[in-house]
Design a protein around this motif. Structure first.
Motif, PDB file in Angstrom:
ATOM      1  N   ARG A 224      12.577 -52.861 -31.213  1.00  0.00           N
ATOM      2  CA  ARG A 224      13.798 -53.705 -30.551  1.00  0.00           C
ATOM      3  C   ARG A 224      13.456 -55.235 -30.375  1.00  0.00           C
ATOM      4  O   ARG A 224      14.485 -55.925 -30.318  1.00  0.00           O
ATOM      5  N   ARG A 225      12.349 -55.538 -30.055  1.00  0.00           N
ATOM      6  CA  ARG A 225      12.101 -57.081 -29.989  1.00  0.00           C
ATOM      7  C   ARG A 225      12.050 -57.822 -31.127  1.00  0.00           C
ATOM      8  O   ARG A 225      12.135 -58.693 -30.985  1.00  0.00           O
ATOM      9  N   LEU A 226      12.082 -57.071 -32.348  1.00  0.00           N
ATOM     10  CA  LEU A 226      12.376 -57.835 -33.508  1.00  0.00           C
ATOM     11  C   LEU A 226      13.654 -58.362 -33.671  1.00  0.00           C
ATOM     12  O   LEU A 226      13.742 -59.449 -34.478  1.00  0.00           O
ATOM     13  N   GLY A 227      14.514 -57.955 -32.982  1.00  0.00           N
ATOM     14  CA  GLY A 227      15.929 -58.420 -32.891  1.00  0.00           C
ATOM     15  C   GLY A 227      16.723 -58.160 -34.156  1.00  0.00           C
ATOM     16  O   GLY A 227      17.581 -58.861 -34.653  1.00  0.00           O
ATOM     17  N   ARG A 228      16.374 -57.263 -34.901  1.00  0.00           N
ATOM     18  CA  ARG A 228      17.141 -57.187 -36.354  1.00  0.00           C
ATOM     19  C   ARG A 228      17.909 -56.096 -36.072  1.00  0.00           C
ATOM     20  O   ARG A 228      17.369 -54.801 -35.500  1.00  0.00           O
ATOM     21  N   PRO A 229      19.229 -55.586 -36.776  1.00  0.00           N
ATOM     22  CA  PRO A 229      19.789 -54.426 -36.492  1.00  0.00           C
ATOM     23  C   PRO A 229      19.238 -53.379 -37.315  1.00  0.00           C
ATOM     24  O   PRO A 229      18.664 -53.493 -38.543  1.00  0.00           O
ATOM     25  N   SER A 230      19.262 -52.250 -36.765  1.00  0.00           N
ATOM     26  CA  SER A 230      18.647 -51.128 -37.549  1.00  0.00           C
ATOM     27  C   SER A 230      19.588 -49.764 -37.286  1.00  0.00           C
ATOM     28  O   SER A 230      20.635 -49.629 -36.508  1.00  0.00           O
ATOM     29  N   VAL A 231      19.279 -48.769 -38.322  1.00  0.00           N
ATOM     30  CA  VAL A 231      20.126 -47.485 -38.303  1.00  0.00           C
ATOM     31  C   VAL A 231      19.121 -46.695 -38.092  1.00  0.00           C
ATOM     32  O   VAL A 231      17.939 -46.446 -38.824  1.00  0.00           O
ATOM     33  N   ALA A 232      19.293 -45.392 -37.297  1.00  0.00           N
ATOM     34  CA  ALA A 232      18.224 -44.380 -37.012  1.00  0.00           C
ATOM     35  C   ALA A 232      18.812 -42.909 -37.492  1.00  0.00           C
ATOM     36  O   ALA A 232      19.993 -42.682 -37.343  1.00  0.00           O
ATOM     37  N   HIS A 233      17.848 -42.228 -38.015  1.00  0.00           N
ATOM     38  CA  HIS A 233      18.168 -41.013 -38.358  1.00  0.00           C
ATOM     39  C   HIS A 233      17.074 -39.954 -37.778  1.00  0.00           C
ATOM     40  O   HIS A 233      16.040 -40.118 -38.044  1.00  0.00           O
ATOM     41  N   ARG A 234      17.561 -38.906 -37.194  1.00  0.00           N
ATOM     42  CA  ARG A 234      16.551 -38.063 -36.410  1.00  0.00           C
ATOM     43  C   ARG A 234      16.588 -36.948 -37.018  1.00  0.00           C
ATOM     44  O   ARG A 234      17.336 -36.115 -37.353  1.00  0.00           O
ATOM     45  N   ASP A 235      15.149 -36.431 -37.221  1.00  0.00           N
ATOM     46  CA  ASP A 235      15.034 -34.829 -37.691  1.00  0.00           C
ATOM     47  C   ASP A 235      13.883 -34.189 -36.768  1.00  0.00           C
ATOM     48  O   ASP A 235      12.709 -34.677 -37.131  1.00  0.00           O
ATOM     49  N   GLY A 236      14.442 -33.600 -36.028  1.00  0.00           N
ATOM     50  CA  GLY A 236      13.525 -32.760 -34.861  1.00  0.00           C
ATOM     51  C   GLY A 236      12.818 -34.279 -33.982  1.00  0.00           C
ATOM     52  O   GLY A 236      13.644 -35.104 -33.565  1.00  0.00           O
ATOM     53  N   THR A 237      11.652 -34.206 -34.048  1.00  0.00           N
ATOM     54  CA  THR A 237      10.793 -35.262 -33.096  1.00  0.00           C
ATOM     55  C   THR A 237      10.700 -36.628 -34.009  1.00  0.00           C
ATOM     56  O   THR A 237      10.236 -37.399 -33.283  1.00  0.00           O
ATOM     57  N   LEU A 238      11.175 -36.634 -35.207  1.00  0.00           N
ATOM     58  CA  LEU A 238      10.834 -37.803 -36.112  1.00  0.00           C
ATOM     59  C   LEU A 238      12.172 -38.504 -36.292  1.00  0.00           C
ATOM     60  O   LEU A 238      12.955 -38.222 -36.414  1.00  0.00           O
ATOM     61  N   LEU A 239      11.987 -40.051 -36.290  1.00  0.00           N
ATOM     62  CA  LEU A 239      12.901 -40.716 -36.131  1.00  0.00           C
ATOM     63  C   LEU A 239      12.555 -41.581 -37.489  1.00  0.00           C
ATOM     64  O   LEU A 239      11.602 -42.158 -37.616  1.00  0.00           O
ATOM     65  N   THR A 240      13.679 -41.899 -38.350  1.00  0.00           N
ATOM     66  CA  THR A 240      13.344 -42.777 -39.338  1.00  0.00           C
ATOM     67  C   THR A 240      14.461 -43.786 -39.243  1.00  0.00           C
ATOM     68  O   THR A 240      15.539 -43.902 -39.095  1.00  0.00           O
ATOM     69  N   LEU A 241      14.007 -45.066 -39.138  1.00  0.00           N
ATOM     70  CA  LEU A 241      14.708 -46.186 -38.847  1.00  0.00           C
ATOM     71  C   LEU A 241      14.590 -47.155 -39.950  1.00  0.00           C
ATOM     72  O   LEU A 241      13.604 -47.539 -40.514  1.00  0.00           O
ATOM     73  N   THR A 242      15.921 -47.643 -40.404  1.00  0.00           N
ATOM     74  CA  THR A 242      15.879 -48.336 -41.484  1.00  0.00           C
ATOM     75  C   THR A 242      16.563 -50.001 -40.926  1.00  0.00           C
ATOM     76  O   THR A 242      17.653 -49.818 -40.151  1.00  0.00           O
ATOM     77  N   VAL A 243      15.709 -50.801 -41.148  1.00  0.00           N
ATOM     78  CA  VAL A 243      15.969 -52.259 -40.549  1.00  0.00           C
ATOM     79  C   VAL A 243      16.458 -52.883 -41.731  1.00  0.00           C
ATOM     80  O   VAL A 243      15.747 -53.222 -42.530  1.00  0.00           O
ATOM     81  N   GLY A 244      17.726 -53.696 -41.653  1.00  0.00           N
ATOM     82  CA  GLY A 244      18.121 -54.286 -42.615  1.00  0.00           C
ATOM     83  C   GLY A 244      17.569 -55.717 -42.957  1.00  0.00           C
ATOM     84  O   GLY A 244      17.375 -56.435 -41.964  1.00  0.00           O
ATOM     85  N   LEU A 245      17.314 -56.390 -44.101  1.00  0.00           N
ATOM     86  CA  LEU A 245      16.888 -57.553 -44.211  1.00  0.00           C
ATOM     87  C   LEU A 245      17.779 -58.425 -44.996  1.00  0.00           C
ATOM     88  O   LEU A 245      18.888 -58.837 -44.630  1.00  0.00           O
ATOM     89  N   ALA A 246      17.610 -58.794 -46.355  1.00  0.00           N
ATOM     90  CA  ALA A 246      18.202 -59.757 -47.085  1.00  0.00           C
ATOM     91  C   ALA A 246      19.809 -59.317 -47.244  1.00  0.00           C
ATOM     92  O   ALA A 246      20.636 -59.860 -47.345  1.00  0.00           O
ATOM     93  N   VAL A 247      19.971 -57.952 -47.548  1.00  0.00           N
ATOM     94  CA  VAL A 247      20.979 -57.476 -47.974  1.00  0.00           C
ATOM     95  C   VAL A 247      21.889 -57.525 -46.387  1.00  0.00           C
ATOM     96  O   VAL A 247      23.207 -57.925 -46.501  1.00  0.00           O
ATOM     97  N   THR A 248      21.595 -57.414 -45.345  1.00  0.00           N
ATOM     98  CA  THR A 248      22.035 -57.337 -44.133  1.00  0.00           C
ATOM     99  C   THR A 248      22.606 -58.824 -43.802  1.00  0.00           C
ATOM    100  O   THR A 248      23.733 -59.145 -43.570  1.00  0.00           O
ATOM    101  N   ALA A 249      21.911 -59.699 -44.204  1.00  0.00           N
ATOM    102  CA  ALA A 249      21.970 -61.093 -43.945  1.00  0.00           C
ATOM    103  C   ALA A 249      23.105 -61.463 -44.670  1.00  0.00           C
ATOM    104  O   ALA A 249      24.313 -62.140 -44.412  1.00  0.00           O
ATOM    105  N   MET A 250      23.386 -60.925 -46.089  1.00  0.00           N
ATOM    106  CA  MET A 250      24.051 -61.261 -46.987  1.00  0.00           C
ATOM    107  C   MET A 250      25.460 -60.996 -46.696  1.00  0.00           C
ATOM    108  O   MET A 250      26.678 -61.330 -46.527  1.00  0.00           O
ATOM    109  N   ALA A 251      25.457 -59.500 -46.024  1.00  0.00           N
ATOM    110  CA  ALA A 251      26.841 -58.901 -45.712  1.00  0.00           C
ATOM    111  C   ALA A 251      27.281 -59.403 -44.440  1.00  0.00           C
ATOM    112  O   ALA A 251      28.437 -59.592 -44.165  1.00  0.00           O
ATOM    113  N   GLU A 252      26.445 -59.920 -43.439  1.00  0.00           N
ATOM    114  CA  GLU A 252      26.897 -60.713 -42.426  1.00  0.00           C
ATOM    115  C   GLU A 252      27.427 -61.966 -42.829  1.00  0.00           C
ATOM    116  O   GLU A 252      28.719 -62.386 -42.161  1.00  0.00           O
ATOM    117  N   ARG A 253      27.131 -62.779 -43.787  1.00  0.00           N
ATOM    118  CA  ARG A 253      27.737 -64.095 -44.281  1.00  0.00           C
ATOM    119  C   ARG A 253      28.970 -63.609 -44.896  1.00  0.00           C
ATOM    120  O   ARG A 253      29.931 -64.368 -44.800  1.00  0.00           O
TER     121      ARG A 253
END
Length: 358
Positions: A320-349
């Motif tokens: 969370r301190r990274l300050g970048r938007p992320s999407v989480a998918h949960r499978d039992g006790t495991l979270l898979t977090l996807t943090v957008g980088l270049a594509v996210t920045a392009m989409a925001e523009r």
């Protein structure tokens, strides 16, 4: 008996080398080693020989010419000449790893050059060899100029020298990539890209981490990873691995206190951290994660992917301190977090959203 170095050119045709060696043998010359270097003018044969004390330089040259050799050069050698060429090159490479600034001296030792100088980059300068002169490109900028009285340089010598210069530049670049981080509590750690030589330190890092820390890093259990797996993590085919080290009191050997992996796969990169227990909750994990994210940005990855246990609160807070938007998918006790980088920045523009359903 006396050691000599002999260099001569012979026609690159079957049997011509045997004629030359037979001529030397008739005069009691014992050939200790020979290197054959192909050139456009023929095969340049470089001998280290043990000759009777009664033979002088002129008689050795005459023996070579009777054996159909030409452009002969003869010089006395020392006992150190008995070390074969691969051994000498490896020794010089080891020296450069420890001191990349010694490239000039390594070139002098490798080629027996009378002078070695470095010059700034300039246009219109042709790299290569011209008789007894050689000009090498320095990947760090500029070039090395070498000269010797005799014999003329060969393409094989040029290739060896260029490889040594590139090794020195690589070592220097790695040293420049090392940074010193000052953590919030004032502690200092050195952070640099990992290499194969860090294996023992990384093994020790895993051994000193608690089973819980290892389990949170590898998810599948707390057992120590096999060295083969750690080697792959240290030098991934795509991506980057950073290690953080500290030096003990009085300049004691450094200890690896953290390892951060960025493993590229397609347009995404998986990230994982392992921080020694006594260095956790001190800001080190966040500093490493931020540097990996910056590297992924520059490398053009679209997203970071992290697999984190849902109960791993410290890692989630670090993300969370990274300050970048992320999407989480949960499978039992495991979270898979996807943090957008270049594509996210392009989409925001462009005013679009990557979050499903937004």
């Amino acid at each position: 008996m006396t050691l000599w170095r002999i260099r001569a050119t012979v026609d690159d045709r079957p049997g011509y080398l045997s004629v030359l060696t037979a001529s030397l043998a008739l005069r009691g010359v014992n050939i200790l080693s020979v290197q054959v270097q192909p050139t456009e003018q023929g095969a340049v044969d470089d001998f280290l020989v043990d000759a009777p004390d009664t033979l002088d330089e002129a008689e050795l040259i005459a023996a070579v010419e009777r054996g159909r050799g030409r452009d002969c050069w003869v010089a006395r050698s020392e006992a150190r000449g008995l070390a074969d060429q691969p051994t000498r090159v490896l020794g010089l490479a080891n020296r450069l790893v420890r001191d990349p600034d010694s490239a000039g001296e390594a070139l002098r030792a490798l080629l027996g050059a009378d002078s070695v100088s470095w010059r700034p980059a300039s246009t219109g300068v042709e790299r290569g060899i011209t008789g007894t002169s050689m000009l090498l490109a320095d990947p760090a900028g500029g070039s090395f100029s070498l000269r010797r009285a005799a014999p003329a340089f060969t393409p094989a010598e040029y290739a060896r020298a260029q490889a040594l210069v590139e090794l020195a530049a690589t070592v220097a670049r790695r040293a420049a990539e090392q940074v010193t981080l000052v953590l919030p509590d004032g502690a200092e750690v050195a952070v640099r890209p990992a290499c194969a030589h860090d294996l023992s330190g990384v093994v020790e890092l895993h051994e000193t981490c608690s089973p819980r820390s290892r389990q949170q890093r590898y998810l599948g259990g707390a057992v120590l990873p096999q060295p083969a797996r750690l080697r792959r993590l240290l030098e991934p085919s795509r991506g980057l691995t950073l290690i953080a080290t500290t030096t003990g009191p009085g300049g004691a050997a450094e200890s690896v206190v953290a390892m951060a992996n960025l493993l590229g796969e397609g347009d995404e990169a998986e990230v994982a951290l392992l921080v020694r227990d006594d260095w956790q909750r001190r800001g080190l994990g966040f500093a490493l994660l931020r540097r990996l994210a910056q590297h992924a940005d520059h490398a053009g990855y679209a997203a970071l992917v992290l697999h984190v246990q849902a109960e791993n609160g410290p890692m989630l807070r670090t993300l969370r301190r990274l300050g970048r938007p992320s999407v989480a998918h949960r499978d039992g006790t495991l979270l898979t977090l996807t943090v957008g980088l270049a594509v996210t920045a392009m989409a925001e523009r462009e005013g679009t959203s990557l979050v499903p359903g937004a």
